[in-house]
Design an enzyme around this catalytic site. Structure first.
Site, short mmCIF file in Angstrom:
data_model
loop_
_atom_site.label_atom_id
_atom_site.label_comp_id
_atom_site.label_asym_id
_atom_site.label_seq_id
_atom_site.Cartn_x
_atom_site.Cartn_y
_atom_site.Cartn_z
N ASP A 277 0.87 -1.17 0.00
CA ASP A 277 0.00 0.00 0.00
C ASP A 277 0.91 1.22 0.00
O ASP A 277 1.98 1.17 -0.59
CB ASP A 277 -0.95 -0.03 1.21
CG ASP A 277 -2.26 0.70 0.95
OD1 ASP A 277 -2.20 1.87 0.51
OD2 ASP A 277 -3.34 0.14 1.19
N HIS B 18 1.48 2.05 -3.26
CA HIS B 18 0.42 2.83 -3.90
C HIS B 18 0.88 4.28 -4.10
O HIS B 18 0.43 4.95 -5.03
CB HIS B 18 -0.86 2.79 -3.08
CG HIS B 18 -1.62 1.51 -3.20
ND1 HIS B 18 -1.38 0.60 -4.21
CD2 HIS B 18 -2.62 0.98 -2.45
CE1 HIS B 18 -2.20 -0.44 -4.08
NE2 HIS B 18 -2.96 -0.23 -3.02
#
Length: 556
Positions: free
Chosen positions: A297, A331
């Site tokens: 992430d 991300h």
């Protein structure tokens, strides 16, 4: 008398003009950088092996490790040594004045026996919540460290759900055969029925009036802990170790002060759900340097609480220096939000490289958050192979992966204007310079709210190789200077929608675009494009959706 009136009028106009300029001049002046206080320890050393611990990967060492840490602290502090071996353990609780030091060939491996992790009052994505006890935790502590060159492994694969879309067919088949359960749509694997049940509840685990711990026991497996959490601690050092395979976030300092992260390697599978590298939440005086992140992430992320809980806490993350770091898969390379309701300010990011992160610089929020993010200074950032945007500001964050998977369809944002309240977030006063991106979907993307524009953003000296150039929506006082764009889908090179006070100075397209600049929206005004190679374009400007040519001034 007339001459006096004219003189007075000119003087008044000059004064008013100066008043308008002064705020920007003041905002451009950097605040003093923080001094981060460092830890100090006695040289006294206790080995966990001398307290009954066994590094055979079979014996559960929870009691031995915690007893060693308590004994060290009670004696005035020092070093707790984790020697060579695989040290299976349950939750570890740090104590004052202790440096937990891992030898290079030491692996601290957390058990996948969920019964070893009790439900405790904790925090999840910026809100008070019941969660399983963190593998490593400390609360209200002073002068603590985790150092060395060993490995801390959270055994996160036992906890995390996995999306079928992120695995190959054979990987998915093997995962399902390993046990656990699959959701009714056969799209997501869960490690247990309890985990699946928790996924079907809205905000499972979040503490609400009238609920108790008993209300969440049937979804306990779903309430994944963050691997390493320090809460309300002062003088912290994390240095040298590898922190990997977390159930959720890897490193989560909350309400801490004087925190140093140095030479860490932070790793997670790229598909690891909520597998952030480090989330610095409502902390003050922070240094993150010489670290490497490769996670599932966001890589390096700044937070300060979510919605009302974050606003009520009222603790911004502030006085942060981030330098000389490398982020591989994530991300976002450097991220602020989306839980930033307590605000963030006075943050410096410099001399970092992002290699293959979904987005490079990622600033995200949404209505309901509130909070002010301001005084962010970013310098010398290199990016390679960014699937999404090199630089992104988005006030419509929707809690989905930043880059859609193949065949995934997403609905477009519906633009409506709402009243400005304490729930309205703000992004302002960002100073970004010396950026190189070689490969991205889009160079720069700014999208504010109709009722609260992204404001006072300076981006200077950037070379951006991307499919598309620049898009600015609902923004004001945006200054882009000395920007080189190499694009493949350059129609238009620059798109501006319902934005004002946009200054574009020396924008150079390496490949001649079909359309240089497109202006949309009746609220677009005071857009100034100067010293740019507009003549290289087949069409210089286009005005759509209620905009007129009065909104744009071009001077070459």
């Amino acid at each position: 008398m007339n001459s006096f009136k004219k003189h007075y009028s000119r003087t008044l106009k000059s004064a008013l003009g100066l008043l308008l300029v002064l705020p920007q001049l003041c905002m451009a002046q950097e605040p003093a950088r923080p001094i981060i206080q460092q830890v100090e320890f006695k040289k006294d050393t206790l080995s966990i092996s001398n307290c009954g611990a066994k590094g055979d990967g079979q014996f559960l060492n929870t009691a031995s490790i915690n007893q060693t840490i308590r004994t060290c602290s009670e004696r005035g502090g020092g070093v707790v040594l984790v020697p060579a071996g695989i040290w299976l353990t349950g939750p570890i609780e740090m104590q004052n004045n202790v440096n937990l030091h891992l030898k290079r060939d030491a692996v601290l491996l957390f058990t996948k026996d969920f019964d070893q992790y009790k439900l405790v009052e904790s925090n999840w994505e910026g809100e008070p919540a019941w969660r399983n006890q963190n593998p490593i935790s400390g609360k209200n502590l002073y002068n603590i460290a985790i150092t060395g060159n060993g490995i801390i492994d959270g055994n996160g694969g036992a906890w995390r759900m996995v999306k079928k879309s992120k695995l190959t067919a054979s990987q998915w088949k093997n995962l399902v055969a390993s046990g656990g359960t699959v959701d009714p749509k056969s799209e997501i694997w869960y490690p247990s029925a309890s985990s699946l049940k928790g996924s079907q509840e809205k905000k499972a685990g979040v503490i609400r009036p009238g609920t108790t711990i008993d209300d969440f026991k049937d979804v306990k497996d779903f309430l994944r802990p963050n691997l390493l959490v320090f809460t309300n601690c002062k003088k912290i050092l994390l240095e040298g170790v590898t922190i990997q395979n977390s159930p959720a976030w890897n490193v989560h300092p909350l309400l801490c002060e004087d925190l140093t992260l140095r030479k860490l390697s932070v790793r997670n599978p790229w598909y690891g759900q909520n597998g952030d590298g480090v989330d610095v939440e409502s902390c003050k005086n922070v240094l993150i340097e010489d670290c490497t992140f490769d996670v599932g992430d966001d890589g390096i992320c700044i937070k300060s609480g979510r919605d009302k809980a974050g606003r009520d806490r009222g603790k911004p993350t502030e006085n942060v220096i981030i330098r000389n770091n490398v982020v591989y898969h994530a991300h976002g390379g450097f991220v602020i939000g989306s839980e930033m309701s307590g605000g963030a300010r006075n943050i410096w990011v410099e001399d970092c490289s992002f290699i293959g992160t979904d987005i490079g610089l990622r600033f995200k929020t949404t209505r309901g958050r509130g909070g002010v993010v301001e005084n962010i200074f970013i310098n010398n950032i290199n990016m390679i192979d960014i699937p999404g945007e090199a630089i992104l500001f988005d006030m419509y964050y929707a809690a989905v992966d930043p880059v859609p998977l193949a065949g995934e369809k997403r609905s477009s944002v519906k633009t409506i204007t709402l009243p400005v309240t304490e729930e309205t977030p703000q992004f302002k006063n960002f100073y970004i310079k010396n950026i190189v991106a070689k490969g991205a979907s889009k160079g720069i993307f700014l999208r504010g709210l109709p009722e609260m524009h992204i404001q006072n953003i300076w981006i200077e000296h950037a070379t951006l190789e991307a499919n598309k150039g620049i898009e600015i929506i609902e923004a004001s006082q945006i200054n882009l200077k000395n920007i080189v764009l190499k694009t493949t889908e350059n129609n238009p090179l620059i798109a501006i929608n319902n934005s004002s006070a946009i200054k574009l100075d020396n924008i150079q397209a390496l490949d001649a675009p079909e359309l240089y600049i497109e202006v949309a929206g009746e609220k677009s005004s005071d857009i100034r494009l100067s010293k740019s190679n507009t003549k290289a374009a087949k069409t210089v400007s286009q005005f759509i959706a209620g905009s007129t040519n009065k909104s744009l001034t071009i001077k070459n």
